[in-house]
Structures are given as C-alpha cells and as structure tokens.
Design a protein around this motif. Structure first.
Motif, PDB file in Angstrom:
ATOM      1  N   ASN A 146       0.764  -0.881  -0.386  1.00 51.44           N
ATOM      2  CA  ASN A 146       0.522  -0.153  -0.229  1.00 51.44           C
ATOM      3  C   ASN A 146       1.088   1.222   0.118  1.00 51.44           C
ATOM      4  OD1 ASN A 146      -2.047   2.054   0.763  1.00 51.44           O
ATOM      5  ND2 ASN A 146      -2.505   1.320   2.464  1.00 51.44           N
ATOM      6  N   PRO A 147       0.819   1.910  -1.119  1.00 52.40           N
ATOM      7  CA  PRO A 147       1.718   3.049  -1.340  1.00 52.40           C
ATOM      8  C   PRO A 147       1.503   4.080   0.048  1.00 52.40           C
ATOM      9  CG  PRO A 147       0.346   2.689  -2.961  1.00 52.40           C
ATOM     10  CD  PRO A 147       0.407   1.639  -1.953  1.00 52.40           C
ATOM     11  N   LEU A 148       0.367   4.388   0.478  1.00 49.46           N
ATOM     12  CA  LEU A 148       0.072   5.048   1.514  1.00 49.46           C
ATOM     13  C   LEU A 148       0.229   4.702   2.560  1.00 49.46           C
ATOM     14  CD1 LEU A 148      -3.874   6.074   0.211  1.00 49.46           C
ATOM     15  CD2 LEU A 148      -1.308   7.380  -1.004  1.00 49.46           C
ATOM     16  N   ALA A 149       0.411   3.648   2.843  1.00 49.24           N
ATOM     17  CA  ALA A 149       0.772   3.368   3.992  1.00 49.24           C
ATOM     18  C   ALA A 149       2.147   3.311   4.617  1.00 49.24           C
ATOM     19  CB  ALA A 149       0.063   1.324   3.762  1.00 49.24           C
ATOM     20  N   ASP A 150       2.584   2.903   5.949  1.00 43.43           N
ATOM     21  CA  ASP A 150       4.180   2.382   6.341  1.00 43.43           C
ATOM     22  C   ASP A 150       4.113   1.586   7.406  1.00 43.43           C
ATOM     23  OD1 ASP A 150       6.952   3.354   6.936  1.00 43.43           O
ATOM     24  OD2 ASP A 150       6.629   4.657   8.607  1.00 43.43           O
ATOM     25  N   PRO A 151       5.023   1.205   7.045  1.00 38.33           N
ATOM     26  CA  PRO A 151       5.724   0.148   5.661  1.00 38.33           C
ATOM     27  C   PRO A 151       4.839   0.416   5.062  1.00 38.33           C
ATOM     28  CG  PRO A 151       5.669  -1.238   7.082  1.00 38.33           C
ATOM     29  CD  PRO A 151       5.038  -0.619   8.003  1.00 38.33           C
ATOM     30  N   LYS A 152       5.292   0.167   3.489  1.00 39.07           N
ATOM     31  CA  LYS A 152       4.404   0.089   1.939  1.00 39.07           C
ATOM     32  C   LYS A 152       4.706  -1.403   1.906  1.00 39.07           C
ATOM     33  CE  LYS A 152       5.592   4.175   0.245  1.00 39.07           C
ATOM     34  NZ  LYS A 152       5.739   5.374   1.275  1.00 39.07           N
ATOM     35  N   LEU A 153       5.441  -1.880   2.563  1.00 33.40           N
ATOM     36  CA  LEU A 153       5.549  -3.741   2.006  1.00 33.40           C
ATOM     37  C   LEU A 153       5.145  -4.188   3.358  1.00 33.40           C
ATOM     38  CD1 LEU A 153       5.201  -5.659  -0.300  1.00 33.40           C
ATOM     39  CD2 LEU A 153       7.790  -5.936   0.897  1.00 33.40           C
ATOM     40  N   SER A 154       3.923  -4.701   3.687  1.00 34.67           N
ATOM     41  CA  SER A 154       3.848  -5.902   4.849  1.00 34.67           C
ATOM     42  C   SER A 154       3.710  -6.803   4.674  1.00 34.67           C
ATOM     43  CB  SER A 154       2.084  -5.080   5.707  1.00 34.67           C
ATOM     44  OG  SER A 154       2.002  -4.445   5.652  1.00 34.67           O
ATOM     45  N   PHE A 168      10.631 -15.340   1.029  1.00 37.16           N
ATOM     46  CA  PHE A 168      10.479 -14.777   1.949  1.00 37.16           C
ATOM     47  C   PHE A 168      11.441 -13.555   2.413  1.00 37.16           C
ATOM     48  CE2 PHE A 168      10.499 -15.154   6.851  1.00 37.16           C
ATOM     49  CZ  PHE A 168       9.183 -14.643   6.980  1.00 37.16           C
ATOM     50  N   ARG A 169      12.766 -14.705   2.774  1.00 37.11           N
ATOM     51  CA  ARG A 169      13.830 -13.726   2.896  1.00 37.11           C
ATOM     52  C   ARG A 169      13.749 -12.291   2.223  1.00 37.11           C
ATOM     53  NH1 ARG A 169      17.913 -11.492   1.918  1.00 37.11           N
ATOM     54  NH2 ARG A 169      18.743 -12.271  -0.164  1.00 37.11           N
ATOM     55  N   ILE A 170      13.379 -11.947   0.832  1.00 39.01           N
ATOM     56  CA  ILE A 170      13.404 -11.014  -0.348  1.00 39.01           C
ATOM     57  C   ILE A 170      12.207 -10.075   0.199  1.00 39.01           C
ATOM     58  CG2 ILE A 170      13.328  -9.808  -2.302  1.00 39.01           C
ATOM     59  CD1 ILE A 170      14.606 -12.656  -2.900  1.00 39.01           C
ATOM     60  N   LEU A 171      11.090 -10.507   1.202  1.00 37.34           N
ATOM     61  CA  LEU A 171       9.689  -9.777   1.331  1.00 37.34           C
ATOM     62  C   LEU A 171      10.247  -8.888   2.288  1.00 37.34           C
ATOM     63  CD1 LEU A 171       7.522 -12.210  -0.205  1.00 37.34           C
ATOM     64  CD2 LEU A 171       8.069  -9.541  -1.102  1.00 37.34           C
ATOM     65  N   LYS A 172      10.613 -10.238   3.610  1.00 37.85           N
ATOM     66  CA  LYS A 172      10.640  -9.804   4.956  1.00 37.85           C
ATOM     67  C   LYS A 172      11.674  -8.432   4.839  1.00 37.85           C
ATOM     68  CE  LYS A 172       9.297 -10.088   9.066  1.00 37.85           C
ATOM     69  NZ  LYS A 172       7.234 -10.031   8.842  1.00 37.85           N
ATOM     70  N   SER A 173      12.788  -8.887   4.894  1.00 35.55           N
ATOM     71  CA  SER A 173      14.394  -7.580   4.219  1.00 35.55           C
ATOM     72  C   SER A 173      13.196  -6.325   3.308  1.00 35.55           C
ATOM     73  CB  SER A 173      15.269  -8.487   3.485  1.00 35.55           C
ATOM     74  OG  SER A 173      14.828  -7.838   2.076  1.00 35.55           O
TER      75      SER A 173
END
Length: 117
Positions: free
Chosen positions: A55-63, A109-114
């Motif tokens: 979500n580009p409006l959220a922080d963090p953008k990637l959950s 998973f490692r990439i997304l999490k980082s």
C-alpha cells in the motif's frame, strides 16, 4: 485478513490489484474440494503462496503477512495431482524441482521480509 485487505484495496484512491490463491477441481486436491480453505491456509503456511500486500499510502508500504515457510512445501504440492503426477513420471526430476521450489520459497520470504522492514 482477506476482508481487511479487500477493504484496504477498496479505500485506495486509485486502481487496486488483488491476486488470490483459490484452489479448483482441476488442481486435483487429494483431500477434496471440501477442504479448499485448509488447502489455502496450508499454501500460505508452507510458502507456496506468499501472503503480503503493498500500500503506497501506508508505512511500511510492504507488509509481509505470513511466517517463515514451515518446511512442508513438498508435502503440500504432493497433495495435488498436478504436481504429484511428476513423481510417477520422473521421480529424479521431481525431487530436484521440489527441492528448488522449497529453496525459492524460503528465499522469497527472506527478500520480502527484508524489503518490508
């Protein structure tokens, strides 16, 4: 979680895209279609279907909304005829591909999490 993500997508002031895992009869789920919800849950748990949203409006953008894959990916895919059939046709190729898939799920998973931190 599904309802939460659908609401978030609906509230976003622009286009939203939701890609969902929904097993169908053509997958050949050995437990049967009456277990579709269990199949969906296990797909996330084992890392077959990564659960995350951006979500580009959220922080963090990637959950990242799932935990480290539990190591049962091979067991999961062998519960579907479309994957289990490869074991009968070419067991050596199946073993190599299954190992690679499990490794790829852990790496994703490692990439997304980082990136989500």
């Amino acid at each position: 979680k599904t309802i939460e993500i659908l609401r978030e997508a609906e509230e976003y002031p622009g286009p939203s895209l939701i890609i969902a895992y929904c097993p169908c009869i053509n997958h050949g789920i050995r437990a049967g279609m009456s277990h579709a919800i269990v199949e969906e849950r296990e797909a996330v748990r084992c890392g077959y279907w990564p659960l995350y949203h951006y979500n580009p409006l959220a922080d963090p953008k990637l959950s990242v909304d799932y935990s480290v894959p539990n190591g049962n990916l091979v067991e999961f895919i062998n519960g579907e005829n479309r994957y289990a059939d490869l074991n009968m046709i070419d067991p050596d190729a199946a073993a190599g591909l299954q190992t690679r898939l499990a490794d790829d799920a852990r790496e994703l998973f490692r990439i997304l999490k980082s990136n989500g931190e």
